[in-house]
Design a protein around this motif. Structure first.
Motif, PDB file in Angstrom:
ATOM      1  N   VAL A  48       0.794  -1.348   0.146  1.00  0.00           N
ATOM      2  CA  VAL A  48      -0.100   0.084   0.103  1.00  0.00           C
ATOM      3  C   VAL A  48       0.635   1.320   0.144  1.00  0.00           C
ATOM      4  O   VAL A  48       0.408   2.369   0.275  1.00  0.00           O
ATOM      5  CB  VAL A  48      -0.944   0.065   1.137  1.00  0.00           C
ATOM      6  CG1 VAL A  48      -2.354  -0.944   0.987  1.00  0.00           C
ATOM      7  CG2 VAL A  48      -0.139   0.046   2.431  1.00  0.00           C
ATOM      8  N   LEU A  50       3.333   2.350   1.733  1.00  0.00           N
ATOM      9  CA  LEU A  50       3.690   3.120   3.048  1.00  0.00           C
ATOM     10  C   LEU A  50       5.333   3.008   3.066  1.00  0.00           C
ATOM     11  O   LEU A  50       5.951   4.001   3.456  1.00  0.00           O
ATOM     12  CB  LEU A  50       3.235   2.544   4.492  1.00  0.00           C
ATOM     13  CG  LEU A  50       1.792   2.748   4.712  1.00  0.00           C
ATOM     14  CD1 LEU A  50       1.162   2.021   5.928  1.00  0.00           C
ATOM     15  CD2 LEU A  50       1.583   4.017   4.720  1.00  0.00           C
ATOM     16  N   TYR A  65      -0.177   0.813  -5.993  1.00  0.00           N
ATOM     17  CA  TYR A  65      -1.425   1.197  -5.281  1.00  0.00           C
ATOM     18  C   TYR A  65      -1.478   2.481  -5.502  1.00  0.00           C
ATOM     19  O   TYR A  65      -2.769   3.277  -5.622  1.00  0.00           O
ATOM     20  CB  TYR A  65      -1.079   1.101  -3.875  1.00  0.00           C
ATOM     21  CG  TYR A  65      -2.125   1.327  -2.718  1.00  0.00           C
ATOM     22  CD1 TYR A  65      -3.263   0.866  -2.946  1.00  0.00           C
ATOM     23  CD2 TYR A  65      -1.818   2.439  -1.792  1.00  0.00           C
ATOM     24  CE1 TYR A  65      -4.460   1.367  -1.851  1.00  0.00           C
ATOM     25  CE2 TYR A  65      -2.785   2.808  -1.029  1.00  0.00           C
ATOM     26  CZ  TYR A  65      -4.056   2.513  -1.042  1.00  0.00           C
ATOM     27  OH  TYR A  65      -4.981   2.649  -0.345  1.00  0.00           O
ATOM     28  N   ALA A  66      -0.411   3.591  -5.448  1.00  0.00           N
ATOM     29  CA  ALA A  66      -0.584   4.852  -5.606  1.00  0.00           C
ATOM     30  C   ALA A  66      -1.135   5.337  -6.861  1.00  0.00           C
ATOM     31  O   ALA A  66      -1.594   6.638  -6.865  1.00  0.00           O
ATOM     32  CB  ALA A  66       0.600   5.736  -5.312  1.00  0.00           C
ATOM     33  N   PRO A  71      -7.853   4.777  -4.324  1.00  0.00           N
ATOM     34  CA  PRO A  71      -7.198   3.778  -3.916  1.00  0.00           C
ATOM     35  C   PRO A  71      -7.926   2.845  -2.780  1.00  0.00           C
ATOM     36  O   PRO A  71      -7.743   1.760  -2.627  1.00  0.00           O
ATOM     37  CB  PRO A  71      -5.960   4.611  -2.884  1.00  0.00           C
ATOM     38  CG  PRO A  71      -5.824   5.679  -3.765  1.00  0.00           C
ATOM     39  CD  PRO A  71      -7.313   6.015  -4.476  1.00  0.00           C
ATOM     40  N   LEU A  72      -8.888   3.475  -1.875  1.00  0.00           N
ATOM     41  CA  LEU A  72      -9.720   2.790  -0.988  1.00  0.00           C
ATOM     42  C   LEU A  72     -10.452   1.858  -1.494  1.00  0.00           C
ATOM     43  O   LEU A  72     -11.099   0.984  -0.823  1.00  0.00           O
ATOM     44  CB  LEU A  72     -10.097   3.812  -0.005  1.00  0.00           C
ATOM     45  CG  LEU A  72      -9.356   4.729   0.998  1.00  0.00           C
ATOM     46  CD1 LEU A  72     -10.315   5.662   2.133  1.00  0.00           C
ATOM     47  CD2 LEU A  72      -8.684   3.661   1.721  1.00  0.00           C
ATOM     48  N   HIS A 101     -12.689  10.177  -0.264  1.00  0.00           N
ATOM     49  CA  HIS A 101     -13.243   9.383  -1.467  1.00  0.00           C
ATOM     50  C   HIS A 101     -14.450   9.509  -1.709  1.00  0.00           C
ATOM     51  O   HIS A 101     -15.281   8.949  -2.558  1.00  0.00           O
ATOM     52  CB  HIS A 101     -13.115   7.933  -1.339  1.00  0.00           C
ATOM     53  CG  HIS A 101     -11.406   7.419  -1.481  1.00  0.00           C
ATOM     54  ND1 HIS A 101     -10.432   7.845  -0.792  1.00  0.00           N
ATOM     55  CD2 HIS A 101     -11.018   6.587  -2.552  1.00  0.00           C
ATOM     56  CE1 HIS A 101      -9.439   7.193  -1.335  1.00  0.00           C
ATOM     57  NE2 HIS A 101      -9.667   6.791  -2.377  1.00  0.00           N
TER      58      HIS A 101
ATOM     59  N   ILE B 102      -1.916   8.419   4.611  1.00  0.00           N
ATOM     60  CA  ILE B 102      -1.278   8.108   3.497  1.00  0.00           C
ATOM     61  C   ILE B 102      -1.800   7.079   2.697  1.00  0.00           C
ATOM     62  O   ILE B 102      -1.932   6.870   1.727  1.00  0.00           O
ATOM     63  CB  ILE B 102       0.285   7.904   3.839  1.00  0.00           C
ATOM     64  CG1 ILE B 102       1.022   9.224   4.348  1.00  0.00           C
ATOM     65  CG2 ILE B 102       0.902   7.276   2.712  1.00  0.00           C
ATOM     66  CD1 ILE B 102       2.421   8.964   4.639  1.00  0.00           C
ATOM     67  N   SER B 103      -2.627   5.929   3.492  1.00  0.00           N
ATOM     68  CA  SER B 103      -2.971   4.879   2.742  1.00  0.00           C
ATOM     69  C   SER B 103      -4.385   5.330   1.793  1.00  0.00           C
ATOM     70  O   SER B 103      -4.500   5.070   0.895  1.00  0.00           O
ATOM     71  CB  SER B 103      -3.726   3.970   3.630  1.00  0.00           C
ATOM     72  OG  SER B 103      -2.867   3.214   4.586  1.00  0.00           O
ATOM     73  N   VAL B 105      -4.470   8.784   0.759  1.00  0.00           N
ATOM     74  CA  VAL B 105      -4.012   9.664  -0.049  1.00  0.00           C
ATOM     75  C   VAL B 105      -2.609   9.060  -0.360  1.00  0.00           C
ATOM     76  O   VAL B 105      -1.696   9.697   0.182  1.00  0.00           O
ATOM     77  CB  VAL B 105      -4.030  11.096   0.430  1.00  0.00           C
ATOM     78  CG1 VAL B 105      -3.577  12.062  -0.752  1.00  0.00           C
ATOM     79  CG2 VAL B 105      -5.528  11.342   0.869  1.00  0.00           C
ATOM     80  N   PRO B 106      -2.287   8.119  -1.086  1.00  0.00           N
ATOM     81  CA  PRO B 106      -1.221   7.383  -1.266  1.00  0.00           C
ATOM     82  C   PRO B 106       0.103   8.337  -2.032  1.00  0.00           C
ATOM     83  O   PRO B 106       1.092   8.012  -1.786  1.00  0.00           O
ATOM     84  CB  PRO B 106      -1.248   6.279  -2.107  1.00  0.00           C
ATOM     85  CG  PRO B 106      -2.402   6.461  -2.672  1.00  0.00           C
ATOM     86  CD  PRO B 106      -3.402   7.312  -1.973  1.00  0.00           C
TER      87      PRO B 106
END
Lengths: 318, 268
Positions: A48, A50, A65-66, A71-72, A101, B102-103, B105-106
């Motif tokens: 994800v 990080l 992912y980015a 993304p969610l 979102h 951040i998850s 808004v990556p």
């Protein structure tokens, strides 16, 4: 669908994840196992975005992912139950997460209901128990109704009812064709929940196979032997590849020899046996065997399940 | 229990800039420290204005000016804005919330941008309430001493708006420091050190060594330039209000840019 290719992460000189490649398929619950420090959480954090991979890449549903526009809805992740501001209420946390979102109040209330947090949703998260924090983390992961769900130690701190709930949820969501990737240190839990296992040891994949296959490949099938002549039989069976343990008087657990071999040897020596029962390995034992071999041979390339059938002489020491 | 998850892909959710801004505003207003800090900013500003206005009539022949009374609380308000700015982001690091942020808004920088925008606008509005509240609290008291507010050239209103702008910029400066240092104590220490200690240190240096350069630097220090924004003439060195504003902006840019670069690069 999660796809990792040569995924590597170094922290300074320490290699946390060492060029691993794997695919997590939709419609299945894939378990991610490994001892502490094996690199499970690091791998999940890289999925994800990080943590940045040192080398290699990982994609979710075909893209990093980015790069996804929402993304969610692609991935819901519970990586750390404490990834929540303690001064905010559960409801407001979910509302703030969802707002990014365009996820509104009704969906927030849905996931609160789904995770059984109705009575505490208005309370500040700082006062939550581990189990409630875990439920809130799962609620946040479900917010975007994601196609892929990543849960790091989801049953950690949950009561038995919660454990069953997570198991059913994971199975149910996989049944809808979603990709479910969860780590757990509870092997028994994995046996009940997962269809497929990826076992990680020292940053390398040491097994990537269906649960049934990993169980079948285990050599740690043992034989339960009951005899009044414990000393003589122990003497007789002793060997470099054999482990003999005594749980109670007159009862031996033998690994490294099959039941027919033990029976024949006892008959030739005239030793009376009252019981001779082969015992299949539990997933936990299969897992211990896998990770133990990995530690022993950790400088070699990870060859997969097959080579792990070669048991070591070290077992005598056990 | 499972009813709501059986519907796959029924929702149309999308990550948008407006959504990220809304999210950051929810985050800002749903933590108690924010509400308390903003409230204390307004209360101290208005309270001090009333106090000095009252005191000036009793003690001196030349009563305090309305602008001075209305902005004197800013020197305390800037400390509140600094603490708030650091906490907005360091609180997320302390609790682990940053990983949730951040998850969602990556790409990361949009989240930082939204945080800055929301904090800037909110602090500016609260700053306006503080300074104009202070003015309207002080005016009746000063009026009894024969002092009237002079709105003729717009200096008074403009300066009060600049005071609010300065408070907003202090909060963004501190947010940058919080992003850079990822720790509440360190962030607050550096922010308050820049605002409070730096001028004192320069004063000590110039007093001890008679160094002219230390005196020359004085109007260019963060909080001194800030005062130069809203109190024309105090900036010395003949700096105009707009020049002081540019100096403050440069101070703000440094930690914000460094924080943004590191936020993008570092593991969360």
């Amino acid at each position: 669908m999660i796809h990792a290719e040569g995924l590597t992460k170094h922290y300074g000189t320490k290699t946390a994840v060492d060029a691993i490649s794997f695919t997590v398929k939709p419609g299945l619950v894939t378990g991610f196992l490994g001892p502490n420090g094996a690199g499970k959480s690091t791998t999940m954090r890289m999925i994800v975005g990080l943590d940045r991979p040192t080398a290699g890449s990982v994609t979710v549903n075909g893209k990093p992912y980015a790069e996804h526009r929402s993304p969610l809805t692609e991935v819901g992740a519970l990586l750390d139950a404490k990834a929540i501001h303690t001064g905010r209420s559960a409801y407001n946390h979910l509302l703030a997460m969802g707002a990014t979102h365009g996820i509104g109040k009704s969906r927030v209330n849905d996931v609160i209901g789904l995770t059984g947090l109705e009575t505490v949703a208005g309370k500040r998260v700082g006062g939550f128990s581990l189990g409630m924090g875990q439920r809130l983390g799962i609620a946040a992961a479900l917010l975007g109704d994601p196609a892929t769900l990543i849960l790091d130690e989801p049953v950690n701190g949950l009561d038995p009812e919660g454990v069953i709930w997570v198991r059913n949820l994971a199975r149910h969501l996989a049944g809808e064709g979603r990709t479910i990737f969860l780590s757990s240190h509870l092997m028994s839990e994995m046996a009940l929940t997962a269809d497929h296992l990826i076992v990680l040891g020292r940053g390398k994949i040491i097994a990537d196979a269906p649960v049934s296959e990993i169980l079948a490949a285990s050599t740690r099938t043992s034989v339960r032997v009951r005899t009044p002549q414990v000393d003589r039989l122990t003497e007789l069976l002793r060997g470099p590849d054999t482990t003999i343990t005594t749980a109670e008087l007159g009862l031996l657990t033998v690994t490294g020899l099959t039941a027919p071999v033990i029976g024949d040897a006892a008959a030739r020596a005239g030793i009376v046996l009252h019981e001779l029962t082969p015992v299949a390995a539990s997933l936990e034992e299969a897992y211990m065997e896998l990770t133990q071999d990995d530690i022993e041979y950790h400088t070699e390339a990870p060859p997969g399940v097959n080579t792990t059938t070669n048991t070591s002489t070290q077992e005598v020491a056990r | 229990m499972n009813a709501t998850t059986t519907t796959t892909r029924t929702y149309e959710y999308r990550l948008t800039g407006a959504g990220i801004i809304r999210s950051e505003f929810i985050k800002l207003r749903t933590v108690r420290s924010t509400v308390w800090l903003y409230a204390s900013m307004v209360v101290t500003s208005v309270g001090i204005a009333a106090l000095v206005a009252t005191a000036s009539g009793n003690t001196s022949d030349s009563p305090i000016l309305p602008l001075t009374a209305a902005t004197i609380g800013t020197s305390l308000g800037q400390l509140v804005a600094a603490v708030l700015g650091v906490l907005v982001v360091s609180g997320e690091y302390a609790t682990g919330m940053i990983r949730s942020t951040i998850s969602a808004v990556p790409k990361r920088l949009p989240a930082l941008g939204a945080k800055m925008l929301v904090l800037f606008v909110t602090t500016f509005v609260v700053g306006l309430v503080s300074t104009f509240g202070a003015l309207f609290a002080a005016l009746p008291i000063l009026g009894s001493q024969g002092v009237e507010a002079d709105y003729s050239d717009g200096t008074l209103v403009g300066s009060l708006m600049l005071a609010a702008l300065y408070l907003a910029l202090v909060s963004v400066f501190s947010l940058g420091l919080g992003t850079l240092l990822r720790n509440s104590a360190a962030g607050i220490a550096v922010a308050l050190g820049t605002i409070l200690l730096l001028p004192t240190i320069m004063q000590i240096i110039s007093a001890l060594t008679q160094a002219q350069w230390a005196l020359d630097l004085f109007p260019y220090l963060f909080s001194n330039a800030g005062m130069g924004m809203y109190l024309p003439g105090t900036g010395s060195a003949g700096l105009d209000q707009w020049q002081s504003t540019l100096i403050v902006l440069a101070w703000v840019a440094a930690p914000v840019i460094a924080g943004a670069v590191l936020l993008k690069r570092r593991d969360a």
